[in-house]
Design a protein around this motif. Structure first.
Motif, PDB file in Angstrom:
ATOM      1  N   ALA A  52     -33.386  28.609  48.365  1.00  0.00           N
ATOM      2  CA  ALA A  52     -33.631  27.603  47.027  1.00  0.00           C
ATOM      3  C   ALA A  52     -33.428  26.174  47.535  1.00  0.00           C
ATOM      4  N   GLU A  53     -34.232  25.165  46.856  1.00  0.00           N
ATOM      5  CA  GLU A  53     -33.981  23.827  47.052  1.00  0.00           C
ATOM      6  C   GLU A  53     -34.012  23.189  45.766  1.00  0.00           C
ATOM      7  N   ARG A  54     -32.705  22.480  45.443  1.00  0.00           N
ATOM      8  CA  ARG A  54     -32.519  21.910  44.044  1.00  0.00           C
ATOM      9  C   ARG A  54     -31.874  20.513  44.318  1.00  0.00           C
ATOM     10  N   PRO A  55     -32.146  19.701  43.549  1.00  0.00           N
ATOM     11  CA  PRO A  55     -31.265  18.222  43.500  1.00  0.00           C
ATOM     12  C   PRO A  55     -30.173  18.420  42.871  1.00  0.00           C
ATOM     13  N   ALA A  56     -29.271  17.495  43.475  1.00  0.00           N
ATOM     14  CA  ALA A  56     -27.933  17.004  42.777  1.00  0.00           C
ATOM     15  C   ALA A  56     -27.701  15.771  42.677  1.00  0.00           C
ATOM     16  N   PHE A  57     -27.129  15.417  41.548  1.00  0.00           N
ATOM     17  CA  PHE A  57     -27.181  13.803  41.255  1.00  0.00           C
ATOM     18  C   PHE A  57     -25.760  13.276  41.384  1.00  0.00           C
ATOM     19  N   PHE A  58     -25.438  12.080  41.991  1.00  0.00           N
ATOM     20  CA  PHE A  58     -24.251  11.494  42.339  1.00  0.00           C
ATOM     21  C   PHE A  58     -24.336   9.867  41.734  1.00  0.00           C
ATOM     22  N   ILE A  59     -23.104   9.545  41.686  1.00  0.00           N
ATOM     23  CA  ILE A  59     -22.996   8.037  41.253  1.00  0.00           C
ATOM     24  C   ILE A  59     -22.361   7.396  42.461  1.00  0.00           C
ATOM     25  N   GLN A  60     -23.153   6.403  42.693  1.00  0.00           N
ATOM     26  CA  GLN A  60     -22.675   5.633  44.051  1.00  0.00           C
ATOM     27  C   GLN A  60     -22.721   4.194  43.724  1.00  0.00           C
ATOM     28  N   ASP A  61     -21.999   3.587  43.859  1.00  0.00           N
ATOM     29  CA  ASP A  61     -22.022   1.862  43.477  1.00  0.00           C
ATOM     30  C   ASP A  61     -22.884   1.700  42.480  1.00  0.00           C
ATOM     31  N   LYS A  62     -22.531   2.335  41.321  1.00  0.00           N
ATOM     32  CA  LYS A  62     -23.014   2.201  39.880  1.00  0.00           C
ATOM     33  C   LYS A  62     -24.537   2.517  39.927  1.00  0.00           C
ATOM     34  N   LYS A  63     -24.935   3.444  40.698  1.00  0.00           N
ATOM     35  CA  LYS A  63     -26.588   3.792  40.802  1.00  0.00           C
ATOM     36  C   LYS A  63     -26.395   5.536  40.931  1.00  0.00           C
ATOM     37  N   VAL A  64     -27.505   5.904  40.269  1.00  0.00           N
ATOM     38  CA  VAL A  64     -27.614   7.266  40.303  1.00  0.00           C
ATOM     39  C   VAL A  64     -28.208   7.928  41.499  1.00  0.00           C
ATOM     40  N   ILE A  65     -27.702   8.614  42.392  1.00  0.00           N
ATOM     41  CA  ILE A  65     -28.346   8.893  43.473  1.00  0.00           C
ATOM     42  C   ILE A  65     -28.688  10.221  43.624  1.00  0.00           C
ATOM     43  N   SER A  66     -30.004  10.805  43.915  1.00  0.00           N
ATOM     44  CA  SER A  66     -30.494  12.282  43.905  1.00  0.00           C
ATOM     45  C   SER A  66     -30.471  12.703  45.579  1.00  0.00           C
ATOM     46  N   LYS A  67     -29.842  13.839  45.791  1.00  0.00           N
ATOM     47  CA  LYS A  67     -29.987  14.705  46.978  1.00  0.00           C
ATOM     48  C   LYS A  67     -30.431  15.953  46.793  1.00  0.00           C
TER      49      LYS A  67
END
Length: 116
Positions: free
Chosen positions: A2-17
């Motif tokens: 399966a493939e799903r996104p995960a969200f991170f906070i980096q430099d006060k921005k939300v990043i999705s991978k």
């Protein structure tokens, strides 16, 4: 797989991978937790310093359970509805119904953080 996104906070921005991991089908809580563990393992494989948190009622972490849309509540004390507190998921369903028109009874909501 399966493939799903995960969200991170980096430099006060939300990043999705996007992450690819093993899928565990089924409706049992144990199956859903295997799915979560597999996703977390995929995240940690690419970033050993990550601290993944599943935000759902099936999370193994108490914070993740408390932050789920079924447990986090909104306060409607300034509104005109007879119900004082709504869960986020219940409010979402009510907003879908009210979206077709009419008075916006949800404008007075504030998030209640007391149960976190």
């Amino acid at each position: 797989m399966a493939e799903r996104p995960a969200f991170f906070i980096q430099d006060k921005k939300v990043i999705s991978k996007q992450y690819t991991f093993n899928w565990f089908p089924g409706f049992a809580v144990s199956q859903k937790q295997k799915f979560i563990e597999s996703l977390h393992a995929a995240i940690l494989k690419t970033d050993a310093h990550a601290k993944p948190l599943e935000v759902s009622t099936k999370s193994t972490e108490p914070l993740g359970v408390s932050l789920s849309a079924f447990n986090l509540k909104l306060d409607n004390s300034g509104g005109y509805n007879v119900y004082r507190h709504f869960t986020i998921i219940a409010s979402q369903l009510r907003l879908r119904h009210a979206h077709s028109g009419g008075y916006n009874v949800y404008r007075h909501f504030t998030i209640i953080a007391s149960q976190l």
